[in-house]
Design a protein around this motif. Structure first.
Motif, PDB file in Angstrom:
ATOM      1  N   THR A 194     -18.520   0.256 -11.544  1.00  0.00           N
ATOM      2  CA  THR A 194     -18.524   1.719 -11.468  1.00  0.00           C
ATOM      3  C   THR A 194     -18.799   2.202 -10.048  1.00  0.00           C
ATOM      4  N   PHE A 195     -19.581   1.435  -9.259  1.00  0.00           N
ATOM      5  CA  PHE A 195     -19.908   1.868  -7.904  1.00  0.00           C
ATOM      6  C   PHE A 195     -18.709   1.740  -6.960  1.00  0.00           C
ATOM      7  N   ALA A 196     -17.639   1.061  -7.405  1.00  0.00           N
ATOM      8  CA  ALA A 196     -16.478   0.867  -6.540  1.00  0.00           C
ATOM      9  C   ALA A 196     -15.796   2.181  -6.173  1.00  0.00           C
ATOM     10  N   LYS A 197     -16.011   3.213  -6.998  1.00  0.00           N
ATOM     11  CA  LYS A 197     -15.403   4.520  -6.693  1.00  0.00           C
ATOM     12  C   LYS A 197     -15.975   5.130  -5.414  1.00  0.00           C
ATOM     13  N   ASN A 198     -17.120   4.610  -4.973  1.00  0.00           N
ATOM     14  CA  ASN A 198     -17.747   5.103  -3.741  1.00  0.00           C
ATOM     15  C   ASN A 198     -17.321   4.316  -2.501  1.00  0.00           C
ATOM     16  N   LEU A 199     -16.362   3.424  -2.679  1.00  0.00           N
ATOM     17  CA  LEU A 199     -15.945   2.546  -1.601  1.00  0.00           C
ATOM     18  C   LEU A 199     -14.481   2.788  -1.221  1.00  0.00           C
ATOM     19  N   GLN A 200     -14.169   2.571   0.045  1.00  0.00           N
ATOM     20  CA  GLN A 200     -12.782   2.453   0.496  1.00  0.00           C
ATOM     21  C   GLN A 200     -12.536   0.964   0.706  1.00  0.00           C
ATOM     22  N   ILE A 201     -11.630   0.393  -0.069  1.00  0.00           N
ATOM     23  CA  ILE A 201     -11.458  -1.062  -0.085  1.00  0.00           C
ATOM     24  C   ILE A 201     -10.131  -1.437   0.566  1.00  0.00           C
ATOM     25  N   PHE A 202     -10.208  -2.321   1.573  1.00  0.00           N
ATOM     26  CA  PHE A 202      -9.027  -2.747   2.323  1.00  0.00           C
ATOM     27  C   PHE A 202      -8.958  -4.276   2.330  1.00  0.00           C
ATOM     28  N   PRO A 203      -8.138  -4.875   1.466  1.00  0.00           N
ATOM     29  CA  PRO A 203      -7.959  -6.331   1.513  1.00  0.00           C
ATOM     30  C   PRO A 203      -7.395  -6.761   2.862  1.00  0.00           C
ATOM     31  N   VAL A 204      -7.794  -7.917   3.345  1.00  0.00           N
ATOM     32  CA  VAL A 204      -7.360  -8.378   4.655  1.00  0.00           C
ATOM     33  C   VAL A 204      -5.836  -8.464   4.743  1.00  0.00           C
ATOM     34  N   GLU A 205      -5.182  -8.761   3.606  1.00  0.00           N
ATOM     35  CA  GLU A 205      -3.721  -8.884   3.605  1.00  0.00           C
ATOM     36  C   GLU A 205      -3.035  -7.563   3.913  1.00  0.00           C
ATOM     37  N   ASP A 206      -3.730  -6.453   3.686  1.00  0.00           N
ATOM     38  CA  ASP A 206      -3.129  -5.127   3.876  1.00  0.00           C
ATOM     39  C   ASP A 206      -3.522  -4.484   5.203  1.00  0.00           C
ATOM     40  N   THR A 207      -4.200  -5.227   6.052  1.00  0.00           N
ATOM     41  CA  THR A 207      -4.658  -4.643   7.322  1.00  0.00           C
ATOM     42  C   THR A 207      -3.904  -5.284   8.489  1.00  0.00           C
ATOM     43  N   PRO A 208      -3.509  -4.491   9.486  1.00  0.00           N
ATOM     44  CA  PRO A 208      -2.813  -5.047  10.647  1.00  0.00           C
ATOM     45  C   PRO A 208      -3.775  -5.790  11.565  1.00  0.00           C
ATOM     46  N   GLN A 209      -3.223  -6.581  12.467  1.00  0.00           N
ATOM     47  CA  GLN A 209      -4.040  -7.312  13.431  1.00  0.00           C
ATOM     48  C   GLN A 209      -4.871  -6.336  14.269  1.00  0.00           C
TER      49      GLN A 209
END
Length: 295
Positions: A194-209
């Protein structure tokens, strides 16, 4: 001033070489250029034949410094130093050859070498990050590592730590990112909370160098799992307050001892409240090294 970097293609090694080069750029009164040459392209036979001629087909400009990082690069760098005898050879790790063969040996403290005339001991491996002073109050980055030969990952323990950080910093903006070593199913478990709604989650695969370095420049504080010694030093170099998320240790070695030294020196802290972390301090090891290497 021209630098030739003998590279093995590994990103972590390149980061160290770039850290020293960019510090030279910042602090030198002269233009500094940088050239990368793959170690595998440098034939030992051809290097031997080129000794004393001060030129090599693969080298565009006569170097003032020859950098090497990685065991596969050291011999090639030494031989290249014989081709260009006026260039200073700099190895950024504990070498497998005698220390006196290099003009400078730059090693992190956990490698266990003592300072000498040509040996410079650093806190952590060098990196290209500097504090750009763009940090935003109450912005938090959580950077997750994963299992290693010295750490046992626990989804439950890490989820509990993230939940506590969320609870203790209700007015903060919290960004979470993973690494290549983070278990694939961890984010599924995180999204279920439930606390995940308070997070901005960015998997490493979706982030540029370079994305994580940009985030460190924005964050007031960074929490790092203690398996990721390089990210701890990167966060310190960026000028962030740094918290540690503990995970179980399978053994003690030079890397875990390095984390313990950071804790003892009050640079990082095991805490979950932003206000409890130690204040950010000036941490610019690459600049300090340049002052000794470039005289």
């Amino acid at each position: 001033m021209h630098i030739v970097y003998v590279t093995d293609g590994k990103a972590g090694h390149r980061s160290q070489a770039l850290g020293l080069y960019q510090a030279m750029q910042r602090l030198s009164q002269h233009a500094v250029s940088f050239e990368e040459v793959p170690a595998e392209s440098l034939s030992r036979f051809n290097l031997f034949l080129a000794r004393g001629h001060q030129k090599h087909l693969l080298i565009q400009q006569k170097p003032d410094y020859i950098f090497s990082v990685g065991s596969a690069t050291q011999l090639k760098a030494l031989l290249l130093g014989q081709v260009f005898p006026k260039a200073k050879t700099v190895v950024l790790m504990k070498p497998k050859f005698p220390l006196q063969w290099f003009d400078y040996v730059i090693v992190p403290q956990h490698d266990g070498l003592a300072e000498q005339d040509n040996v410079i001991v650093t806190q952590g491996a060098l990196n290209p990050i500097v504090n750009e002073k763009h940090h935003q109050k109450k912005r938090i980055l959580i950077a997750l590592g994963g299992a290693s030969k010295r750490h046992q990952w626990s989804d439950a323990k890490v989820l509990q730590a993230i939940e506590k950080i969320v609870q203790d910093n209700k007015k903060s903006e919290i960004v979470v990112t993973t690494s290549r070593r983070t278990p694939k199913d961890f984010l599924s478990s995180l999204h279920e909370k439930t606390f995940a709604k308070n997070l901005q989650i960015f998997p490493v695969e979706d982030t540029p160098q370079g994305w994580i370095f940009e985030q460190m420049q924005l964050a007031e504080a960074v929490w790092v799992t203690d398996d990721s010694i390089s990210m701890l030093y990167e966060a310190l170099s960026a000028g962030c307050k740094v918290g540690v998320i503990e995970i179980d240790r399978l053994k003690q070695d030079r890397i875990t001892k390095s984390v313990d030294l950071l804790l003892q020196d009050r640079r990082v802290k095991v805490a979950t409240r932003l206000s409890e972390l130690y204040p950010a301090t000036q941490f610019a090891e690459a600049d300090r090294v340049v002052a000794q290497v470039v005289k």
